[in-house]
Design an enzyme around this catalytic site. Structure first.
Site, PDB file in Angstrom:
ATOM      1  N   CYS A 130      14.394 -58.040  61.256  1.00  0.00           N
ATOM      2  CA  CYS A 130      13.870 -57.010  62.163  1.00  0.00           C
ATOM      3  C   CYS A 130      14.934 -56.026  62.633  1.00  0.00           C
ATOM      4  CB  CYS A 130      13.190 -57.671  63.358  1.00  0.00           C
ATOM      5  SG  CYS A 130      11.859 -58.786  62.874  1.00  0.00           S
ATOM      6  N   LYS A 195       7.947 -63.116  72.617  1.00  0.00           N
ATOM      7  CA  LYS A 195       7.502 -63.366  71.243  1.00  0.00           C
ATOM      8  C   LYS A 195       8.318 -64.531  70.694  1.00  0.00           C
ATOM      9  CE  LYS A 195       7.220 -61.305  66.682  1.00  0.00           C
ATOM     10  NZ  LYS A 195       7.255 -60.080  65.898  1.00  0.00           N
ATOM     11  N   ARG A 205       3.071 -62.658  57.296  1.00  0.00           N
ATOM     12  CA  ARG A 205       4.220 -62.247  56.468  1.00  0.00           C
ATOM     13  C   ARG A 205       3.801 -62.045  55.016  1.00  0.00           C
ATOM     14  NH1 ARG A 205       8.845 -65.839  59.587  1.00  0.00           N
ATOM     15  NH2 ARG A 205       8.514 -64.802  61.586  1.00  0.00           N
ATOM     16  N   ARG A 217      14.170 -66.064  61.996  1.00  0.00           N
ATOM     17  CA  ARG A 217      14.271 -65.086  63.083  1.00  0.00           C
ATOM     18  C   ARG A 217      14.702 -65.727  64.413  1.00  0.00           C
ATOM     19  NH1 ARG A 217      11.966 -61.203  60.049  1.00  0.00           N
ATOM     20  NH2 ARG A 217       9.743 -61.193  59.527  1.00  0.00           N
ATOM     21  N   GLU A 233      12.234 -62.848  80.041  1.00  0.00           N
ATOM     22  CA  GLU A 233      11.986 -61.770  79.072  1.00  0.00           C
ATOM     23  C   GLU A 233      11.004 -60.739  79.655  1.00  0.00           C
ATOM     24  OE1 GLU A 233      13.159 -60.782  76.295  1.00  0.00           O
ATOM     25  OE2 GLU A 233      14.150 -62.453  75.312  1.00  0.00           O
ATOM     26  N   LYS A 248       3.105 -63.962  72.677  1.00  0.00           N
ATOM     27  CA  LYS A 248       2.695 -64.126  71.278  1.00  0.00           C
ATOM     28  C   LYS A 248       3.424 -65.301  70.674  1.00  0.00           C
ATOM     29  CE  LYS A 248       3.204 -61.862  66.892  1.00  0.00           C
ATOM     30  NZ  LYS A 248       3.889 -60.870  66.154  1.00  0.00           N
ATOM     31  N   SER A 274      -1.958 -64.427  63.097  1.00  0.00           N
ATOM     32  CA  SER A 274      -2.529 -64.685  61.772  1.00  0.00           C
ATOM     33  C   SER A 274      -2.804 -66.170  61.509  1.00  0.00           C
ATOM     34  CB  SER A 274      -1.605 -64.122  60.697  1.00  0.00           C
ATOM     35  OG  SER A 274      -0.297 -64.656  60.816  1.00  0.00           O
ATOM     36  N   TYR A 313      -7.605 -60.650  64.900  1.00  0.00           N
ATOM     37  CA  TYR A 313      -8.260 -60.311  63.630  1.00  0.00           C
ATOM     38  C   TYR A 313      -9.753 -60.629  63.701  1.00  0.00           C
ATOM     39  CZ  TYR A 313      -3.365 -60.298  62.428  1.00  0.00           C
ATOM     40  OH  TYR A 313      -2.019 -60.024  62.435  1.00  0.00           O
TER      41      TYR A 313
END
Ligand code: PBG
Length: 324
Positions: A130, A195, A205, A217, A233, A248, A274, A313
């Site tokens: 990222c 996150k 991904r 990550r 955060e 998330k 997802s 979604y």
């Protein structure tokens, strides 16, 4: 007052009575629908791990947006998948980039639709991380420069809300500054504040072709066991000027959503990611669960935990059933 004077079952006697006492209800106004845009025309690519979700060229995406607006959904979240990737994510901030051109086209046809752009470099870097890499480490401050260029290009193309999902420190302040310096005072920042580094992003991904080519990550996304760190955060992002903060993923992090809701009054979004989508689809395909009921229960739980907005979604599917 105890039983037999109190009988909690009285308020569950029939559907109409139950309806009077419903505490939490998901509305179409809460929903944000994510979409994946690719270059070209007349393209719709199936994403194997996410049945019902496609990578689409903008002409086909517009047809789906027509459906999205018909259901009363007010906002979409765009992810761009460029043709070419490099180590400094040039495609992310190019004026002719996939997101920049797509937002312009969408805004021309649907000026009132709230267009949110995901702001991250991972779909645009050849290594899939990222940010910019030095000695195997994602360089925070150098990445901020590219993120701010990207944010400005999104704003210039007409995005209403910019949503940084990279987890670099200080990005919200940097983005607010570049937006304000360029007279974009009314562009909203929705920050992916808490996150987590989650295995639930697996199918995404595939969809965005953004898996890191090496490593993971974990040096920038949060460690799943931590909740107090999530509060820090969120606190930081609010201080830096985020208009909306986010947790998330959603489902394994309902306690985090609830802790954030307790602590802050900021609008709060949750991302039903997802992997959470694919698990439901897979179990449903096997005939093991009642899909619509499970989806409703999941989204209701996210709202009950304290989220104001849900990125999902399932947005079209649930909107259809709410409208019924
Ligand atoms: C980009 C980004 C990711 C998701 C949203 N924005 C992937 C990641 O961080 O690896 C995940 C969304 C999903 O799983 O549905 N950084």
């Amino acid at each position: 007052m105890f039983f037999p004077i109190t009988r909690l079952r009285r308020l569950r006697l029939n559907q109409n009575i139950r309806d009077l006492f419903t505490e939490t209800k998901v509305s179409v106004n809460d929903l944000i629908y994510p979409m994946f845009i690719i270059t070209g025309t007349k393209k719709s690519e199936k994403i194997e791990s996410m049945p019902g979700i496609f990578r689409q060229s903008i002409d086909n995406a517009l047809k789906e947006i027509e459906e999205v607006t018909k259901y009363g959904i007010k906002a979409i979240l765009l992810f761009g998948i460029p043709d070419k990737k490099d180590d400094i994510a040039t495609g992310a901030y190019s004026k002719k980039g996939i997101i920049q051109t797509s937002v312009k086209t969408i805004k021309k046809e649907y000026p009132d639709l709230v267009v949110i752009t995901d702001l991250c470099l991972c779909e645009y870097t050849d290594h899939g991380h990222c940010g910019v890499i030095h000695d195997g480490y994602v360089d925070n401050d150098e990445t901020l420069e590219l993120l701010s260029l990207t944010a400005l290009s999104h704003a210039e193309s007409g995005a209403d809300i910019i949503a940084p999902s990279d987890m670099m420190d200080g990005r919200v302040a940097k983005i607010r500054e570049v937006l304000d310096d360029n007279e974009f005072h009314n562009k909203i920042i929705m920050s992916y504040s808490a996150k987590y580094s989650s295995a639930f992003y697996g199918p995404f991904r595939d969809a965005a072709q953004s898996a890191p080519k090496y490593g993971d990550r974990k040096s920038y996304q949060m460690d799943p066991p931590n909740v107090r760190e999530a509060i820090r955060e969120i606190e930081q992002d609010i201080e830096e000027g985020a208009d909306i903060v986010m947790v998330k993923p959603a489902l394994s992090y309902l306690d985090v959503i609830s802790a954030v809701r307790e602590e802050f009054n900021h609008p709060l979004a949750a991302y039903n990611v997802s992997g959470e989508y694919s698990m439901v689809k897979a179990a449903s395909k096997m005939g093991w669960i009642d899909e619509d009921k499970v989806v409703n229960e999941i989204l209701t739980s996210i709202k009950r935990a304290g989220a104001d907005l849900i990125i999902t979604y399932f947005a079209k599917q649930i909107a259809k059933s709410i409208n019924k």
